[in-house]
Design a protein around this motif. Sequence first.
Motif, PDB file in Angstrom:
ATOM      1  N   CYS A  46      42.597  50.618  36.518  1.00 12.72           N
ATOM      2  CA  CYS A  46      41.794  50.938  37.701  1.00 12.72           C
ATOM      3  C   CYS A  46      42.647  51.610  38.777  1.00 12.72           C
ATOM      4  N   ALA A  47      43.892  51.163  38.917  1.00 16.39           N
ATOM      5  CA  ALA A  47      44.799  51.792  39.878  1.00 16.39           C
ATOM      6  C   ALA A  47      45.044  53.249  39.514  1.00 16.39           C
ATOM      7  N   ALA A  48      45.183  53.514  38.217  1.00 19.19           N
ATOM      8  CA  ALA A  48      45.384  54.891  37.771  1.00 19.19           C
ATOM      9  C   ALA A  48      44.167  55.747  38.091  1.00 19.19           C
ATOM     10  N   THR A  49      42.985  55.180  37.932  1.00 23.94           N
ATOM     11  CA  THR A  49      41.763  55.917  38.238  1.00 23.94           C
ATOM     12  C   THR A  49      41.663  56.208  39.731  1.00 23.94           C
ATOM     13  N   GLU A  50      41.972  55.202  40.553  1.00 25.93           N
ATOM     14  CA  GLU A  50      41.955  55.410  42.001  1.00 25.93           C
ATOM     15  C   GLU A  50      42.967  56.476  42.406  1.00 25.93           C
TER      16      GLU A  50
END
Length: 273
Positions: free
Chosen positions: A48-52
């Motif tokens: 999710c951090a990578a997506t953000e």
Amino acid sequence: MLLNFDDSTPWDALYKQTADEPNDLVSEVRTAVEYGMCDPRDSAEIACAATETAEAVVAALSSPWSLYTPQDAATVASAFFVQLQQNADALKELGQAVGRIVERGEAELPAPAGAGQPANLTDALEALRSVSEQIHGLVARHASTTVRALHDAPGSAPVPADVHETVVAVADLLAEQHDQAVTLTRRHEDGTYEDSDDGFGCGCDVTVLADGEEYNFHRGDSEWSLTRESDGRKLSDGSTVYSAYKTLSTSLKTAHPQQLANDVLHIITADRT
């Protein structure tokens, strides 16, 4: 910009060089990796951090001043293509992680779904493998040529060499583009400034008059700022402290002079209307 970026230099060298420079965001991710990620919560949170992060890159590039030169674009493209490679590896690793669930006997692999049937676990794993291979193929075909074309493209941005050159260039632009007096105050002789990178610039500043108000453009505390004389308060020692100031849109000490000049003029115009 990477020096000596020739045909023998790997296209991902631009990414590697920039990623290894001081960067709080990169450091946080590397710290998380070093600390260890070993359970489903870690996997989901870092994904999710990578997506953000990817979404934040879109926002960053939407700025009118997101890039100064084609070489800036080459560095970003190098990072993007590395990211694509890593995304492809992540898709492959995701499939392998599901395979380990099957090996533990906690899920079963059915036969591939037939025509008109909804995809099942086996189809999902095949899709992960196939997409991973396609992404790697795209990178292999386009990364090197794209990064090199961007890096080799000529550009004419007036990027200063140090803080002093930035201040002087902004002063010149303001003198051309502002309708009232602009004064550059030099605190040292030309050629005598040595960039200490302490965040407080070279000491030179720019005074801009606007309808009886006086503004001061300067660098301090690793930021470019604009103060208004009427917000100042004289102290007994003769110095002035300010109750308010405007921080400009970039903190780069060698920012594009026109970006800084635009910020200054925008603030002054807003005050005058």
